[in-house]
Design a protein around this motif. Structure first.
Motif, mmCIF file in Angstrom:
data_model
loop_
_atom_site.group_PDB
_atom_site.id
_atom_site.type_symbol
_atom_site.label_atom_id
_atom_site.label_comp_id
_atom_site.label_asym_id
_atom_site.label_seq_id
_atom_site.Cartn_x
_atom_site.Cartn_y
_atom_site.Cartn_z
ATOM 1 N N LYS A 20 1.622 1.282 -4.608
ATOM 2 C CA LYS A 20 2.802 0.924 -5.411
ATOM 3 C C LYS A 20 3.104 -0.563 -5.368
ATOM 4 N N THR A 21 2.154 -1.382 -5.759
ATOM 5 C CA THR A 21 2.486 -2.800 -5.814
ATOM 6 C C THR A 21 2.109 -3.349 -7.178
ATOM 7 N N ASP A 22 2.692 -4.483 -7.488
ATOM 8 C CA ASP A 22 2.393 -5.103 -8.772
ATOM 9 C C ASP A 22 1.033 -5.767 -8.778
ATOM 10 N N TYR A 23 0.374 -5.727 -7.638
ATOM 11 C CA TYR A 23 -0.957 -6.335 -7.574
ATOM 12 C C TYR A 23 -2.029 -5.416 -8.158
ATOM 13 N N ASN A 61 -2.149 -0.549 -17.603
ATOM 14 C CA ASN A 61 -1.278 -0.506 -18.771
ATOM 15 C C ASN A 61 0.170 -0.828 -18.408
ATOM 16 N N ASN A 62 0.301 -1.873 -17.602
ATOM 17 C CA ASN A 62 1.616 -2.374 -17.251
ATOM 18 C C ASN A 62 2.461 -1.460 -16.365
ATOM 19 N N GLN A 63 1.814 -0.500 -15.722
ATOM 20 C CA GLN A 63 2.518 0.331 -14.738
ATOM 21 C C GLN A 63 1.795 0.184 -13.406
ATOM 22 N N THR A 64 2.486 0.444 -12.324
ATOM 23 C CA THR A 64 1.762 0.427 -11.051
ATOM 24 C C THR A 64 0.687 1.518 -11.132
ATOM 25 N N VAL A 85 -4.742 -4.709 -13.991
ATOM 26 C CA VAL A 85 -4.498 -5.803 -13.046
ATOM 27 C C VAL A 85 -5.051 -5.378 -11.692
ATOM 28 N N SER A 86 -6.011 -6.132 -11.187
ATOM 29 C CA SER A 86 -6.590 -5.811 -9.882
ATOM 30 C C SER A 86 -6.690 -7.109 -9.115
ATOM 31 N N LEU A 94 -3.762 -11.411 -2.553
ATOM 32 C CA LEU A 94 -3.142 -10.541 -1.551
ATOM 33 C C LEU A 94 -2.850 -11.328 -0.283
ATOM 34 N N LEU A 95 -3.834 -12.171 0.093
ATOM 35 C CA LEU A 95 -3.653 -12.996 1.290
ATOM 36 C C LEU A 95 -2.472 -13.948 1.112
ATOM 37 N N TYR A 96 -2.372 -14.546 -0.069
ATOM 38 C CA TYR A 96 -1.263 -15.471 -0.306
ATOM 39 C C TYR A 96 0.080 -14.754 -0.196
ATOM 40 N N GLU A 97 0.120 -13.530 -0.720
ATOM 41 C CA GLU A 97 1.363 -12.760 -0.645
ATOM 42 C C GLU A 97 1.766 -12.539 0.819
ATOM 43 N N VAL A 98 0.770 -12.210 1.653
ATOM 44 C CA VAL A 98 1.055 -11.975 3.072
ATOM 45 C C VAL A 98 1.497 -13.271 3.738
ATOM 46 N N GLU A 99 0.804 -14.353 3.412
ATOM 47 C CA GLU A 99 1.143 -15.654 3.993
ATOM 48 C C GLU A 99 2.578 -16.064 3.641
ATOM 49 N N LYS A 100 2.978 -15.725 2.395
ATOM 50 C CA LYS A 100 4.332 -16.032 1.930
ATOM 51 C C LYS A 100 5.387 -15.415 2.843
#
Ligand code: ZN
Lengths: 1001, 91
Positions: free
Chosen positions: A212-215, A219-222, A498-499, A367-373
């Motif tokens: 359940k992430t936007d990553y 079709n624009n849904q998780t 989106v992957s 994904l790594l950047y998100e974690v680093e954030k």
């Protein structure tokens, strides 16, 4: 008290439905939807078992069927207890009781744990090396090995549950309901294929259903909400059958698969009554799509097995699906992007992530950047070199990896934690693919074996095909489905995807350490305690083949078949031996994928349904008259008819005397009967029997001996000529089906020019045999208008007759040596004819006798029983039955073999009679026969084949086979028994009435 | 488990059939003229090939007819079935 590690869970867990269960005697609570492992983890219980060899504390490691450690025993109850169950697959229910296996006296204090400190003494092949000599000690070793082995305990009472087998035929079988399985099932069903979708889990959607992430968006849904809609749609498809809790165990050739459908194991015990527990599905599919997913790889480093160390994907699954935090201070170790997906899930749930240790140097990863954030420390280019904490991990040591990844450099950093997630990348679950005969290829860039050559109409899609990222799956699966199903388009051809996964990976099979390998415990196979050191030792000792290394180190030989560590074992072998992975090949994955219960395997074939039971049409009479029965093949035959308190011996003695002195009656209906017709019937019999048949007159009977082509006796029986071109052959009871097959074989393949037709009529006719000096008088009352005079109806002849309106065939033939008539009647009249014979025989005290008396009577006459006095090594000459072998016939089955150099040896075992020195001493059948007991080794001359006390001769008689016995008439031999030696004399095998006077009495 | 195309009945499950060993071993017409070695060759010697093998099969729980099969023993692919007495398909 234990902690509550429940965090906000998704809709998969029903927090309004609380369930209590017991583990190792303590009561815990979980929710509906929990597995035993998620419920235990929610209660902060990690330590669930001990390892097999070193008894090291072990914790839950995975969230699926690949679990190596959390192997438990369910129930204490002696009929329902079940060992070797994976806690990750047990759905909890009210009243569940489970306990750890392989620990004594308790999981927390385990005596076998001493093996851990002795581990330098327990290297690979330890058992082979230590327990081999002296051989006589093996029994003692075995006792201790088995006691400490701890593979759970089996039930001691019959299984009370019901199981069944079911055949399913479908156009397309889809195995696995992850995202690729769901889209495959929908595509197949919507294109008119009758489709079956199975998944081992209790829900559909695999790991995407809780992504359940936007990553990861479609079709624009998780990806999870998109998949959920798809699942809701496929549930409505008429063409699609969906089975959850259904694990495919085996994939055989020609798309034949076996699956176990689990129907009641998730229910409280009281709701399981009268329901089928497991169903074995025998699936024949025109096409198979395997979407079995992939299994996350652990990583191999020192002390990588402590409780609290889990696969990173399992931590994600516990958090996202079950709403359970596996720790409060989590650290992740990874060589790829997957651990960041876990970290993001934990962050979303508010679960603390302390740090991430990434083998890789700088990578560009969203994904790594998100974690680093989120201010989580990421140690790039580092690895774990050791872990600490006995019953639960509490600290790790990390170091920087050298450029080549072969060493660690720099100084050691210690980090405290209570949970370590490891992610070594993914291994496609190709088990079913390889079981089906498919051939794999090795993909160098990410070090995985993927399907290459299919051996049946089959397709692998999704991560089991090596497509690990969402975009790869959604681009490749629809493409290959179109080819496979021969369709033009799918609903998934233009998805907006989106992957965010970066595919880079730094694969190091055995992570380096600052210690020498010999001082580390880096587990490759958790369940069998095989370490990297063990594998290297095996290679040093000269093992090269992966199959040999596997057996020597026991890597991959546990109940999990090494689902986690097999690849690392291969990798270590490859690196050490300098061989390419692709050339090493993998070990064979054998069915079942996950263990099956015996109940599932046998289904309904238990108790009286274990095998077919055949009863003669007279059976009920025998039952009414208290017969004891014996099994002869599938037949129930009356064995003897005890009166009042008679034992078997007394009954048989009485029956035998009656048959010789007045009259006996036997149900001989089980004898095989083959109707033979055709203009070449006589010629056919000439070829299949050893004696001549052309001159047998119509209405006459003849005994025949049938050989195998190797000259050995195969069957015997009496055949009657009913007409010019019509015979009825009888065979032994046990041999009937085989004789029929053999005759058909020769007719169809060797002699198709013969005009002969065979029909098995064993069940159509029943046979009532009346014998004894008064038998003629009885038959004359049963069939008054039949001329029984010796002139009209001599021995070995036959007549058609009528009993009232019942047609019958009466043969005057004898297996007892007495005057004897066999009445053959249509089976459904048999009981009335039998009763009529009994009625007419009343004045002569007619005595029903069973098979035991029949055997005794024929032994008195020296008649053989094929299969008792013969095995597949006796020729007619060995049986002293030269008289039945035609010298004139040019050929018959087995003739040429009768004068092979081996079959004409004079010292072959030959059938003889044996008389004991003490006439009351009855020999044991099977006892050895020797000439001399003083000189060792004692030469074995043969053995006793039949032995009885003859009430008619008032002495013990026996038949036996003895080397060169034919020329030993009158010689003394010895039967050495446990407590004494019995002296016997070799005699003629015919003990009674050599002149055959009684046949015409 | 194979699906076998019985030349008389069509496709059936393997469980209906019985395997009968190597095909095209003809029983000698004049066994008495053979030496022990020649007879032993007929009686005992079988090829047991890894690869394409000619075999006898019997539809035991069906029409009970014997027939021949060409099977690759390395992957269990059935290449052909044909009736007794018919010529094997050329490989
Ligand atoms: Zn058939």
């Amino acid at each position: 008290m234990t902690k509550n590690l429940r965090v906000k869970s998704g809709k998969f867990i029903d927090e309004t439905y609380r369930i209590s269960f017991k583990f190792n005697g303590s009561t815990y609570y979980g929710f509906k939807g929990d597995t035993l492992s998620s419920a235990l983890l929610a209660n902060d219980v990690h330590l669930v078992g001990r390892s097999f060899k070193y008894h090291r504390p072990r914790g839950i490691m995975t969230a699926g069927s690949e679990e190596p450690n959390a192997i438990v025993q369910l129930h204490d109850n002696s009929s329902r207890t079940e060992p070797n169950v994976r806690a990750t697959e047990v759905e909890i229910y009210e009243g569940l009781e489970a306990s750890s296996q392989n620990c004594w006296p308790s999981v927390k204090f385990d005596i076998g744990g001493i093996n851990n400190f002795l581990s330098p003494l327990l290297p690979a092949g330890f058992y082979y090396k230590t327990f081999m000599w002296p051989a006589s000690f093996w029994e003692k070793y075995e006792y201790f090995i088995r006691r400490s082995a701890g593979l759970g305990k089996s039930p001691t009472e019959p299984d009370p549950d019901i199981y069944e087998h079911k055949y399913i035929h479908c156009d397309v079988l889809v195995v696995g309901s992850g995202i690729s399985g769901v889209l495959a099932a929908k595509t197949a069903a919507k294109n008119g294929f009758k489709t079956l979708l199975v998944d081992e889990k209790p829900y559909l959607g695999g790991s995407t259903i809780y992504q359940k992430t936007d990553y990861f968006k479609i079709n624009n849904q998780t990806s999870s909400s998109w998949l959920e809609k798809e699942i809701n749609e496929i549930k409505k498809l008429k063409n699609l059958e969906i089975k959850i809790r259904t694990s495919v165990a085996a994939y055989h050739g020609y798309n034949f698969l076996l699956a176990r459908e689990n129907l009641t194991d998730h229910l409280p015990i009281d709701q399981r009554k009268n329901k089928i527990r497991h169903r074995l599905l025998k699936i024949r599919a025109k096409k198979v799509i395997t979407a079995t997913g992939s299994i996350e790889r652990p990583m191999i480093f020192d002390n990588n097995d402590r409780p609290g160390i889990l696969l990173s994907s399992a931590i994600k699954s516990y958090a996202d699906f079950f709403g359970v935090a596996t720790g409060e201070k989590n650290i992740l170790l990874t060589n790829n992007d997957s651990a960041y997906e876990t970290a993001i899930s934990l962050i979303q749930k508010g679960i603390n992530v302390e740090a991430i240790i990434d083998n890789r140097e700088e990578v560009e990863s969203k994904l790594l950047y998100e974690v680093e954030k989120n201010n989580i420390k990421i140690f790039k280019g580092f690895t774990v070199i050791n872990t600490f904490g006995y019953k639960r991990i509490n600290k790790i040591s990390i170091k920087k990896l050298s450029k080549d990844g072969q060493k660690v450099v720099g100084s050691r950093i210690n980090l405290s934690c209570d949970c370590l997630g490891i992610s070594g990348g993914w291994t496609p679950a190709v088990h079913l693919f390889t079981q089906s005969g498919g051939k794999l290829k090795f993909r160098e860039e990410d070090q995985v074996f993927i399907p290459n050559i299919y051996s049946s109409d089959q397709l692998s899609i999704g991560s089991c095909n090596g497509d690990f990222t969402l975009d790869e799956i959604l681009i490749n699966a629809p493409k290959s489905l179109k080819d496979f199903l021969n369709i033009n388009n799918t609903e998934y051809d233009n998805l907006d995807i989106v992957s965010s996964t970066n595919k880079s990976k730094r694969n190091i099979w055995l992570l380096p350490s600052d210690k020498v390998l010999g001082k580390t415990k880096s587990f490759v196979d958790y369940q069998n305690d095989a370490t990297a050191k063990d594998i290297k030792l095996a290679l040093r000792e000269g093992f090269r083949s992966i199959e040999h290394v596997k057996r020597y180190t026991t890597t991959g030989m546990g109940t999990d078949q090494g689902k986690l560590g097999n690849m690392h074992a291969l990798g270590i072998i490859s690196e050490t031996a300098g061989a390419k992975m692709g050339e090493l090949g993998t070990t064979t994955f054998r069915p079942p994928y996950t263990p099956l219960t015996f109940g599932t395997i046998v289904g309904r074939n238990v108790g009286e349904y274990f095998d077919i039971i055949r009863k003669t049409p007279i059976h009920n009479w025998h039952v009414e008259h208290h017969a004891k029965f014996e099994n002869v093949g599938q037949w129930k035959r009356a064995w003897y008819y005890p009166k009042e308190n008679e034992n078997m011996h007394q009954a048989v003695q009485r029956e035998s005397k009656a048959a010789r002195e007045s009259a006996g009656i036997l149900d001989a209906s089980t004898l095989g009967k083959i109707d033979i017709q055709g203009t070449d019937a006589s010629e056919f019999l000439n070829r299949v029997y050893t004696n001549a048949w052309s001159k047998l007159a119509i209405g006459k009977c003849r005994y025949g001996l049938m050989l195998n082509e190797d000259g050995m006796v195969y069957d015997d029986g009496v055949t009657t000529r009913l007409g010019e071109n019509h015979y009825i052959m009888t065979t032994t009871t046990g041999g009937a089906a085989n004789v029929m097959s053999k005759l058909e074989d020769y007719l169809q393949t060797e002699w198709p020019e013969l005009d002969v037709y065979l029909t098995s009529v064993t069940d159509h006719f029943a046979t009532v045999s009346v014998c004894g000096p008064n038998s003629k008088k009885i038959i004359s009352k049963v069939i008054p208008d039949l001329d029984l005079s010796d002139e009209s109806f001599p021995h070995m002849s036959f007549k058609d007759a009528k009993i009232g309106k019942i047609n019958c065939r009466v043969m005057r033939i004898s297996f007892t040596g007495e005057l004897s008539y066999e009445i053959n009647i249509q089976a459904n009249y048999a009981k009335s004819v039998w009763e009529k014979c009994i009625e007419c025989g009343k004045d002569f005290d007619i005595t029903p006798y069973g098979t035991e008396t029949m055997h005794l009577l024929r032994a008195e006459k020296g008649f053989i029983i094929v299969g008792q006095d013969t095995d597949a090594t006796m020729t007619p000459i060995d049986l002293q039955m030269d008289w039945i072998v035609s010298k004139k016939k040019y050929d018959f089955i087995g003739k040429r073999s009768l004068y092979r150099s081996d079959t004409i040896r004079e010292d072959r075992k030959q059938l003889v009679g044996l008389l004991t020195e003490n006439p009351d001493e009855v020999l044991e059948e099977g006892a050895q026969i020797v000439a001399n007991v003083d000189k060792s080794p004692i030469e074995m001359l043969g053995h006793v084949t039949s032995s009885y006390y003859s009430p008619n001769l008032k002495k013990s008689i026996a038949l036996g086979v003895v080397k060169g016995g034919k020329n030993m008439m009158g010689q003394k031999l010895i039967i050495p028994m446990e407590k004494k030696n019995i002296n016997v004399t070799v005699a003629d095998p015919v003990f009674l009435d050599k002149e055959n006077k009684r046949l015409n009495a | 488990m194979f699906i076998i195309n019985c030349p008389f009945c069509g496709e059936r499950e393997q469980s209906e059939f019985k395997a009968g060993g190597e095909a095209h071993i003809v029983r000698p017409k004049q066994p008495t003229e053979l030496s022990d070695d020649q007879w032993a060759e007929y009686l005992f010697m079988r090829k047991n090939i890894k690869g394409v093998q000619f075999e006898r099969w019997n539809h035991a729980h069906g029409c009970r007819k014997w027939f021949n099969m060409v099977r690759d023993t390395s992957n269990d692919k059935i290449k052909a079935v044909y009736k007794m007495g018919e010529k094997p398909p050329v490989e």
